[in-house]
Design an enzyme around this catalytic site. Structure first.
Site, PDB file in Angstrom:
ATOM      1  N   GLU A  76      20.540 -38.783  75.219  1.00 27.85           N
ATOM      2  CA  GLU A  76      19.643 -39.274  76.367  1.00 27.85           C
ATOM      3  C   GLU A  76      20.410 -40.151  77.218  1.00 27.85           C
ATOM      4  OE1 GLU A  76      16.846 -38.049  76.567  1.00 27.85           O
ATOM      5  OE2 GLU A  76      15.937 -39.279  77.877  1.00 27.85           O
TER       6      GLU A  76
ATOM      7  N   HIS B  98      17.918 -34.898  85.245  1.00 25.10           N
ATOM      8  CA  HIS B  98      17.995 -35.338  83.931  1.00 25.10           C
ATOM      9  C   HIS B  98      18.258 -34.331  82.854  1.00 25.10           C
ATOM     10  CE1 HIS B  98      16.154 -37.776  80.523  1.00 25.10           C
ATOM     11  NE2 HIS B  98      16.099 -36.571  80.078  1.00 25.10           N
ATOM     12  N   GLU B  99      17.487 -32.896  83.007  1.00 25.57           N
ATOM     13  CA  GLU B  99      17.862 -32.010  82.101  1.00 25.57           C
ATOM     14  C   GLU B  99      19.182 -31.360  82.201  1.00 25.57           C
ATOM     15  OE1 GLU B  99      15.851 -31.976  79.619  1.00 25.57           O
ATOM     16  OE2 GLU B  99      14.211 -32.771  80.416  1.00 25.57           O
TER      17      GLU B  99
ATOM     18  N   HIS C  33      21.420 -33.371  80.252  1.00 27.58           N
ATOM     19  CA  HIS C  33      21.727 -32.960  78.953  1.00 27.58           C
ATOM     20  C   HIS C  33      22.583 -31.846  78.648  1.00 27.58           C
ATOM     21  CE1 HIS C  33      18.842 -35.659  76.694  1.00 27.58           C
ATOM     22  NE2 HIS C  33      17.853 -35.336  77.813  1.00 27.58           N
TER      23      HIS C  33
END
Lengths: 494, 494
Positions: A293, A263-264, A267
């Site tokens: 997001e 997820h990060e 980003h």
């Protein structure tokens, strides 16, 4: 005009330097600074906020922005957009009383460690006075920044996702509620038991090793950013060349750090793949939180929970945890990481139930900002509402109203972008597949082809366009939540 | 006068905030920031330096300082000293061309990672162009800042240790050279072999655990500062409440991290024990580098290498490394940590030979700044001189001219304070023993009584007095190097 441009660029250099300072202070406070140090340092943060405020409200700067704004059609596309945003920002900043702005900077710095303590000790009362002051400020903010087009909660929503207001979000969440809530109720009717193998101890250092491997799979350039530990995983970037993520390793819940890392890193790729020419401007970074997001959710869920991805990488995970996973085959693992169930914590929620967690926060924020709901009543209200949507009640505030850090930072209006992000991810996935077989591309062992598509369609623009503009350019279609709901219902019907 | 004071205090708040930023940026670059991130961030550091420079050279601020300086006798002691220092600082800052100042900030930021690479790869040529520019700046600095009393290298020396010039240092080093060099030659004539037990592998995490224990023994308040890893151990503090140290764990040289931890915690105690009323002023922190180093060296050598200290703590060390130290008794350990030998690296040098390493650097800096010696000739000059003093020649530049980070920061004039610090430590020890039996006090299990004495005599003053004033107040005697030489000869004659 030329003089205004020269002055604007000089002032912009300083603003960017303060942005760097803000980036660094935030990073330090959440990863290094000792408890009492944070309290001491936050006094300096207040002075820095004051100085930033002075730069933004410098009459000469305002004049330069106004001059450039009045002649914006003669500027190049990037600068025109930047001046439009700066004009709005100058206008908004001027509306905030300087002493309130400085005090608020100090307040949120001090609130953070108290929040962490309150969460750890399941003690909402400890955090309550801070949250009350934060909410008080946010309510005042909606008054200060009110315009003909924006009032109340819409003011805050627009800060995080330009061009999105309650009317639009209400329609989006209503669509979700109508089609998804009954579906989720059906799918999660039978409680799922966590398999015993997933409850074993997975040593933190081994988890970290595998997460570093995943950063490699995702082609994250490690010479331009590190991964560290913090209470709540996050990404923070300054330009394309300093992009950092954090993670948190739970030894009894090994998949948490894996999906946080994906997820990060999603980003982080958005930041790293921004066009380098935008460094040194205010048009770098992501276009909005929702679009940001959409990238993290795309990698985490659409890619990171797919069979195609783990067909390649599950053998490496097994190698990393040979004892723990000796009897677990790919199907077991895929079933486990795609389980849909009723659970308390948003960040640990599965792909299907996740948007319901966001819906709850959206409704609460609406009521808090409009003064229908008070901070002191939040713990009970949370529990009641949670039960209404999920059919279960959080046993503690740690698992309820205290679970997210956002309100400690004063980020009211932020949460809805999470659901929007997932929806945009599905829309991008739909159109990406028209260009090439996304899942087949994963056989290469990395996400290079996907990264390339996203760089060209989304990342390279940085924040030099509005997020709805970028989505339209990328997919040829305005935001359409149907792709998301179709994707979820299709996937979880199998 | 009152208006000047008000303005001074307002500007001081901002200067302190920028000091905090400088503290944080330095910390980040040496402990977290990725290689390419440092290059990108250093552009922001240049802008921040520019802004700091603007604050310091703001005509209104200069006027306020000048007004207060002219009426300094009506100020309280702390503020009077601060204004005297500020007056000199404003005067000096004005003399530095702004563009040179900004470029230098960027240069030293960029030089650091190159230095690390050059050291790791034993490649002086990689670092040479950076060091040449740094030396060039330092030489220009001596011209810019020249006064009737100060010229050449004296200008730089005074920046690190006020009231100490070449005339004084020459006398000090001459005394050392006359009494100590022949003594050291005799003591280190026979090469000492490192015992096999000390060459074993001591896992880094266990070393860290023991160093954390030592921070406890030394009563370091861990809620007000952390210990982390960096290439070269250092202490960095902001006020009394954010004091950080770093360490470096060599698995085949376990005592390195132990004495670094004691050394850096000694520095840190000086910062933590400063009077809290000095927070928010420019009179906190240490009075000078020499006095700072006297604290670290006092704890490291006078306390940390004593039998009295290890009688209490060696059992804990044995517990931490039960396998490695099973056959090693206290006498073996004490003999090992107090070995005097000819070696290449200053930071790993023993207490006795240490000042000779400093003497070498002092002589080189004198020649470099006075233009008698050029950067390109440094590696060879270092080797030749080193052989002259130690009778051995460094096989690489990594073990020679590249071993210290100081010049990469442009810190010419810094090194001599290290030797001064050790000498002051001995003077303090002599007088501390007149008040109580220092070694006997260690039986309590911690250094609280010693900390208390140093707080009252040295630490509490922060930088609100000149270092020679504090030494005089603490011991009733001006600086006297005989205590140091007596101490060393006495200890190593046994």
């Amino acid at each position: 005009m030329e003089k205004a441009l020269e002055f604007y660029k000089q002032q912009r250099r300083k603003i960017i330097a303060f942005n760097y300072v803000g980036f660094l202070v935030g990073w330090d406070m959440e990863t290094d600074a000792a408890e009492q140090s944070i309290m001491a340092d936050s006094e300096q943060v207040a002075v820095i906020s004051e100085m930033t405020y002075q730069l933004m409200t410098d009459p000469e700067f305002e004049q330069a922005v106004a001059t450039l704004y009045s002649q914006r059609d003669s500027l190049d596309d990037v600068l025109r957009h930047e001046i439009e945003v700066a004009y709005k920002s100058v206008r908004d900043t001027k509306k905030i009383p300087p002493d309130e702005y400085a005090a608020y900077g100090e307040l949120t710095s001090k609130a953070y460690p108290v929040y962490v303590k309150a969460k750890n000790e399941n003690n909402f009362e400890l955090f309550r006075p801070y949250l009350e002051k934060i909410v008080d400020y946010c309510r005042k903010q909606t008054k200060w920044l009110q315009t003909d087009d924006l009032a109340g909660y819409d003011v805050l929503l627009d800060m995080y996702e330009p061009h999105y207001n309650q009317a639009k979000y209400d329609r989006f969440f209503n669509a979700l509620r109508e089609r998804l809530v009954p579906f989720v109720k059906k799918v999660t009717a039978t409680p799922v038991k966590t398999p015993d193998w997933a409850k074993q101890t997975f040593p933190a250092d081994k988890q970290k090793e595998f997460c570093e491997y995943l950063r490699g799979v995702m082609c994250f350039d490690k010479s331009r950013g590190i991964m560290k530990v913090s209470e709540h995983p996050f990404t923070n970037g300054f330009g394309t060349d300093d992009v950092r993520i954090t993670n948190h390793y739970y030894e009894n819940k090994f998949d948490s750090s894996i999906f946080s890392a994906i997820h990060e890193t999603g980003h982080a790729l958005y930041e790293q793949q921004c066009d380098k020419s935008l460094n040194g401007t205010l048009s770098g970074g992501g276009a909005s939180l929702g679009l940001h997001e959409s990238q993290s959710r795309f990698y985490e869920n659409v890619i990171g929970r797919s069979r195609a991805f783990w067909q390649v990488h599950y053998p490496v995970l097994k190698q990393t945890f040979p004892e723990q996973l000796s009897d677990v085959n790919l199907d077991d693992f895929l079933a486990y990481i795609n389980t849909a169930e009723r659970s308390f914590v948003r960040t640990e929620a599965d792909e299907l139930t996740y948007p319901l967690h966001v819906m709850l926060r959206y409704e609460i924020e609406q009521k808090v900002i409009s003064n229908e709901l008070q901070v002191k009543d939040l713990p009970q209200y949370w529990k009641t509402k949670f039960n209404e949507y999920f059919g279960i009640t959080p046993p503690t505030d740690t698992l309820g109203v205290l679970q997210d850090v956002h309100w400690a930072y004063g980020n009211f209006g932020y949460f809805p972008t999470y659901a929007l992000g997932s929806a945009i991810a599905s829309q991008l996935f739909y159109y990406m597949n028209k260009d090439f077989d996304v899942y087949a591309s994963l056989q290469s062992g990395n996400t290079a082809k996907i990264n390339e598509w996203l760089r060209e369609r989304v990342h390279k623009y940085g924040s030099s366009k509005y997020p709805d503009e970028i989505l339209l350019l990328a997919t040829g279609e305005a935001f359409n939540p149907d792709y998301y709901i179709d994707y979820l219902i299709n996937k979880y019907s199998r």
